[in-house]
Design a protein around this motif. Structure first.
Motif, short mmCIF file in Angstrom:
data_model
loop_
_atom_site.label_atom_id
_atom_site.label_comp_id
_atom_site.label_asym_id
_atom_site.label_seq_id
_atom_site.Cartn_x
_atom_site.Cartn_y
_atom_site.Cartn_z
N TYR A 108 -12.09 -4.63 -0.24
CA TYR A 108 -12.63 -3.27 -0.40
C TYR A 108 -11.47 -2.34 -0.75
N LYS A 109 -11.54 -1.74 -1.94
CA LYS A 109 -10.46 -0.89 -2.44
C LYS A 109 -10.55 0.48 -1.78
N GLU A 110 -9.87 0.60 -0.67
CA GLU A 110 -9.92 1.85 0.12
C GLU A 110 -8.59 1.96 0.88
N ASP A 111 -7.66 2.73 0.28
CA ASP A 111 -6.30 2.86 0.83
C ASP A 111 -6.31 3.17 2.33
N ALA A 112 -7.20 4.09 2.74
CA ALA A 112 -7.23 4.53 4.15
C ALA A 112 -7.53 3.36 5.09
N LEU A 113 -8.18 2.31 4.57
CA LEU A 113 -8.52 1.14 5.40
C LEU A 113 -7.59 -0.04 5.11
N ASP B 50 -7.28 -1.68 2.21
CA ASP B 50 -7.94 -2.66 1.32
C ASP B 50 -8.34 -3.95 2.05
N PRO C 187 -15.21 -0.06 -6.53
CA PRO C 187 -14.06 -0.13 -5.63
C PRO C 187 -13.89 -1.48 -4.92
N ASN D 138 0.83 -1.22 0.00
CA ASN D 138 0.00 0.00 0.00
C ASN D 138 0.86 1.26 0.00
#
Ligand code: UDP
Length: 233
Positions: free
Chosen positions: A119-124, A126, A85, A33
């Motif tokens: 889930y494509k979400e850098d802040a979490l 993925d 996403p 990431n």
């Protein structure tokens, strides 16, 4: 031409045609990431050539994607889609996160391909999510989930066939999908050694980004070797 999105490995531009994007593959490589990051000359070209080859082969086998044509060594024209996403991962053998998380032996064969959603979400970071999470997050409904899995398994069959011709085995891979203007689900993003694990059938030699993740070899040499095998088909 306006830059509309910049990711870790690609830039997306608008074109004169409102239904078409231009994608430029970058010479940048990241892992974890973005925790590890380097510039590698020639990497954008290799991934563009490899992705273009895969999307063209997939089209011949009846799997449509956003890919229209390769424009240059580092660019392609693609159909405009809105990316869902989700990282859709298909695994034929255990490696990477599933080994760490569930204790499978590295390289252990699965009886049938396993399809997973992240889930494509850098802040979490993925995270891995279930089908119910996918619905709860409003990312896809039941019909869409079934369609994503159906297409992912056809992509898997086709990639396995191509790898087999090169005496390689497809361990796992990640794909992404988008929706076009009328809501059709279309394979998008890229398919390259950045997004697949590929091992030599006999020696288990790596032909993918694990050489960079694990510092076990030269990424450019590895991808070049893979591309040369692909070109020789
Ligand atoms: N993958 C990817 N992008 C990501 C995460 C994974 O392309 O952000 C690919 C990875 O190269 C491998 C497959 O998805 O082919 C499964 O990856 P895994 O879940 O094992 O994660 P890793 O340990 O590689 O981070």
């Amino acid at each position: 031409m306006t830059l509309i999105y910049e990711g870790k490995a690609k830039r997306v531009f608008n074109t004169d045609d409102s239904n078409i994007y231009r994608i430029k593959y970058k010479d940048e490589v990241t892992a974890g990431n973005g925790a590890k990051k380097d510039k590698m000359e020639g990497k954008g070209r290799l991934n563009n050539l490899i992705t273009s080859y895969f999307f063209e082969r997939l089209a011949k086998e009846g799997v449509d994607s956003h890919f229209i044509e390769r424009m240059s060594d580092t660019e392609q024209l693609v159909k405009k889609v809105t990316i869902i996403p989700l990282e859709v991962v298909v695994r034929n053998f255990a490696a990477g996160s599933i080994v760490k998380r569930l204790g499978f032996e590295n390289g252990q064969a699965f009886e049938k391909p396993l399809v997973e959603f992240y889930y494509k979400e850098d802040a979490l970071n993925d995270p891995f999510i279930s089908d119910d999470h996918v619905k709860l997050l409003g990312l896809a409904n039941d019909a869409d989930i079934a369609e994503l899995k159906r297409q992912a398994l056809i992509v898997n069959e086709t990639l396995i066939k191509i790898m087999d011709e090169m005496n390689l085995k497809l361990i796992d891979f990640k794909i992404e999908f988008g929706k076009d203007s009328v809501g059709n689900i279309l394979l998008a993003d890229e398919i390259s050694p950045d997004t697949c694990r590929i091992w030599d059938k006999e020696t288990n030699e790596n032909f993918d980004k694990d050489v960079y993740r694990n510092d076990t070899g030269s990424l450019i040499e590895t991808y070049t070797k893979f591309y040369n095998k692909l070109e020789a088909l």
